[in-house]
Design a protein around this motif. Sequence first.
Motif, PDB file in Angstrom:
ATOM      1  N   UNK A  32      17.469 -41.041 -52.657  1.00 16.81           N
ATOM      2  CA  UNK A  32      17.391 -42.026 -51.756  1.00 16.81           C
ATOM      3  C   UNK A  32      16.792 -41.257 -50.628  1.00 16.81           C
ATOM      4  N   UNK A  33      17.167 -40.076 -49.842  1.00 20.33           N
ATOM      5  CA  UNK A  33      16.637 -39.226 -48.818  1.00 20.33           C
ATOM      6  C   UNK A  33      15.110 -38.962 -49.355  1.00 20.33           C
ATOM      7  N   UNK A  34      14.868 -38.678 -50.399  1.00 18.11           N
ATOM      8  CA  UNK A  34      13.441 -38.168 -50.951  1.00 18.11           C
ATOM      9  C   UNK A  34      12.360 -39.326 -50.753  1.00 18.11           C
TER      10      UNK A  34
ATOM     11  N   UNK B 203       9.045 -63.878 -55.273  1.00 15.11           N
ATOM     12  CA  UNK B 203       7.671 -63.625 -55.292  1.00 15.11           C
ATOM     13  C   UNK B 203       7.451 -62.281 -55.078  1.00 15.11           C
ATOM     14  N   UNK B 204       8.462 -61.271 -55.424  1.00 13.04           N
ATOM     15  CA  UNK B 204       8.264 -59.824 -55.453  1.00 13.04           C
ATOM     16  C   UNK B 204       8.252 -59.210 -56.893  1.00 13.04           C
ATOM     17  N   UNK B 205       7.193 -58.203 -57.041  1.00 11.79           N
ATOM     18  CA  UNK B 205       6.975 -57.712 -58.319  1.00 11.79           C
ATOM     19  C   UNK B 205       7.918 -56.498 -58.257  1.00 11.79           C
ATOM     20  N   UNK B 206       9.260 -56.606 -59.089  1.00 12.29           N
ATOM     21  CA  UNK B 206      10.057 -55.657 -59.336  1.00 12.29           C
ATOM     22  C   UNK B 206      10.026 -54.693 -60.378  1.00 12.29           C
ATOM     23  N   UNK B 207      10.596 -53.385 -60.160  1.00 13.65           N
ATOM     24  CA  UNK B 207      10.566 -52.707 -61.456  1.00 13.65           C
ATOM     25  C   UNK B 207      12.002 -51.962 -61.374  1.00 13.65           C
ATOM     26  N   UNK B 208      12.760 -51.748 -62.313  1.00  9.90           N
ATOM     27  CA  UNK B 208      13.905 -51.155 -62.360  1.00  9.90           C
ATOM     28  C   UNK B 208      13.852 -49.546 -62.865  1.00  9.90           C
ATOM     29  N   UNK B 209      14.290 -48.683 -62.124  1.00  9.36           N
ATOM     30  CA  UNK B 209      14.296 -47.323 -62.652  1.00  9.36           C
ATOM     31  C   UNK B 209      15.830 -46.769 -62.800  1.00  9.36           C
ATOM     32  N   UNK B 210      15.955 -46.136 -63.866  1.00 12.74           N
ATOM     33  CA  UNK B 210      17.221 -45.292 -63.819  1.00 12.74           C
ATOM     34  C   UNK B 210      16.881 -43.998 -62.608  1.00 12.74           C
ATOM     35  N   UNK B 211      17.733 -43.514 -61.929  1.00 15.03           N
ATOM     36  CA  UNK B 211      17.516 -42.537 -60.855  1.00 15.03           C
ATOM     37  C   UNK B 211      16.481 -41.343 -61.463  1.00 15.03           C
ATOM     38  N   UNK B 212      17.018 -40.976 -62.833  1.00 13.25           N
ATOM     39  CA  UNK B 212      16.366 -39.603 -63.469  1.00 13.25           C
ATOM     40  C   UNK B 212      15.045 -40.179 -63.879  1.00 13.25           C
ATOM     41  N   UNK B 213      14.661 -41.428 -63.894  1.00 14.78           N
ATOM     42  CA  UNK B 213      13.170 -41.698 -64.382  1.00 14.78           C
ATOM     43  C   UNK B 213      12.151 -41.539 -63.014  1.00 14.78           C
ATOM     44  N   UNK B 214      12.595 -41.058 -61.925  1.00 19.47           N
ATOM     45  CA  UNK B 214      11.533 -40.771 -60.743  1.00 19.47           C
ATOM     46  C   UNK B 214      11.572 -39.330 -60.854  1.00 19.47           C
ATOM     47  N   UNK B 215      10.351 -38.726 -61.023  1.00 15.54           N
ATOM     48  CA  UNK B 215      10.330 -37.221 -61.062  1.00 15.54           C
ATOM     49  C   UNK B 215      10.357 -36.709 -59.409  1.00 15.54           C
ATOM     50  N   UNK B 216      11.300 -35.847 -59.156  1.00 16.89           N
ATOM     51  CA  UNK B 216      11.455 -35.690 -57.801  1.00 16.89           C
ATOM     52  C   UNK B 216      10.773 -34.113 -57.391  1.00 16.89           C
ATOM     53  N   UNK B 217       9.422 -34.318 -57.814  1.00 24.59           N
ATOM     54  CA  UNK B 217       8.450 -33.275 -57.525  1.00 24.59           C
ATOM     55  C   UNK B 217       8.148 -33.337 -56.209  1.00 24.59           C
ATOM     56  N   UNK B 218       8.978 -32.484 -55.087  1.00 21.63           N
ATOM     57  CA  UNK B 218       8.659 -32.709 -53.750  1.00 21.63           C
ATOM     58  C   UNK B 218       7.354 -32.188 -53.299  1.00 21.63           C
TER      59      UNK B 218
END
Length: 288
Positions: free
Chosen positions: A68-70, A32-47
């Motif tokens: 992961x740390x971000x 009952x969890x809504x999941x979304x798969x991401x490739x690591x580079x699909x998350x823009x790490x604009x800190x």
Amino acid sequence: MKSCWIIYNGSLVNDKFRDQAELIQEAAERAGVSPRIYKNYEVLMDVTAPTDSLPDFVVFLDKDIVLATYLQSLGIPVFNDPEVIERCDNKTKQAIALAHDQIPMPRTILAPKVYPKFTIRDSGYYERVLSELELPMIIKEARGSFGMNVYLIETEQQYYEKVDELRGVDFLFQEFIASSRGRDIRVNVVGQQVIAAMYRHSETDFRANITNGGVAEVVELTDEQIDVALRAAKSVGADFAGVDLLFDRDEQPLVCEVNAAAHIRNIYNVTGINVADAMIAYILEVIR
Ligand SMILES: Nc1ncnc2c1ncn2[C@@H]1O[C@H](COP(=O)(O)OP(=O)(O)O)[C@@H](O)[C@H]1O
Ligand SMILES: [Mg+2]
């Protein structure tokens, strides 16, 4: 409804990484969890301008410690913890943790850092290792999976060639457990519980990895094997772990390594147990 991200490494083209993510995705949906798969580079790490639509938790199937740390820094629970992923990704750091907690393991000596353009060939260090461990011996790069960066060293020539070649790389020297040649046990642990285990053996190689030609079958663990696998997972701090166990001369367990992002497809095919369901159930319990 809770939501989660499942992250794997997009630079790896082999289908098994996507497949692994899909196994988790299906388990999340079942729970009952809504999941979304991401490739690591699909998350823009604009800190400096963090994204605002964040999930309730992240299942991190990769070794992209920076990502992961971000994500953890944004306040999202990340499983495994990035520190654990980093420790397990480095077999030298992992060996320090396991030895500190007196987990049974092959005798292990860490290699000193050598800059690639230099040599410590005349320092006597390698001779000391050789006289302590003797040949045949295992040399293992700190980073590597599927048996790829693990070497059986049988001659002095191979030994010196390998240490020379590995300048600039973290690695370790390890006693070769001859009684375990080509065979080991993979134990999948979730939150201090053994979920599934398989015996792996290879007729063609000293390494039992399935990717390397090993075949696997269901195994009933002994109390000692369960105890050592759970202690090893705890020692490195892993919520999820794939613990590799070797057999010593008396068939007693020795920890070969702990994987933080253990693959769950092979163990599913062999045992019929889908470790993903246990992973999701465990996370939902922890973040409740
Ligand atoms: N010290 C050792 N003695 C005997 N066999 C070993 C030893 N270390 C590793 N192996 C064999 O090599 C395989 C790969 O080593 P491992 O440390 O698990 O690296 P990887 O991360 O590549 O799987 C193990 O599954 C085991 O079969
Ligand atoms: Mg292994």
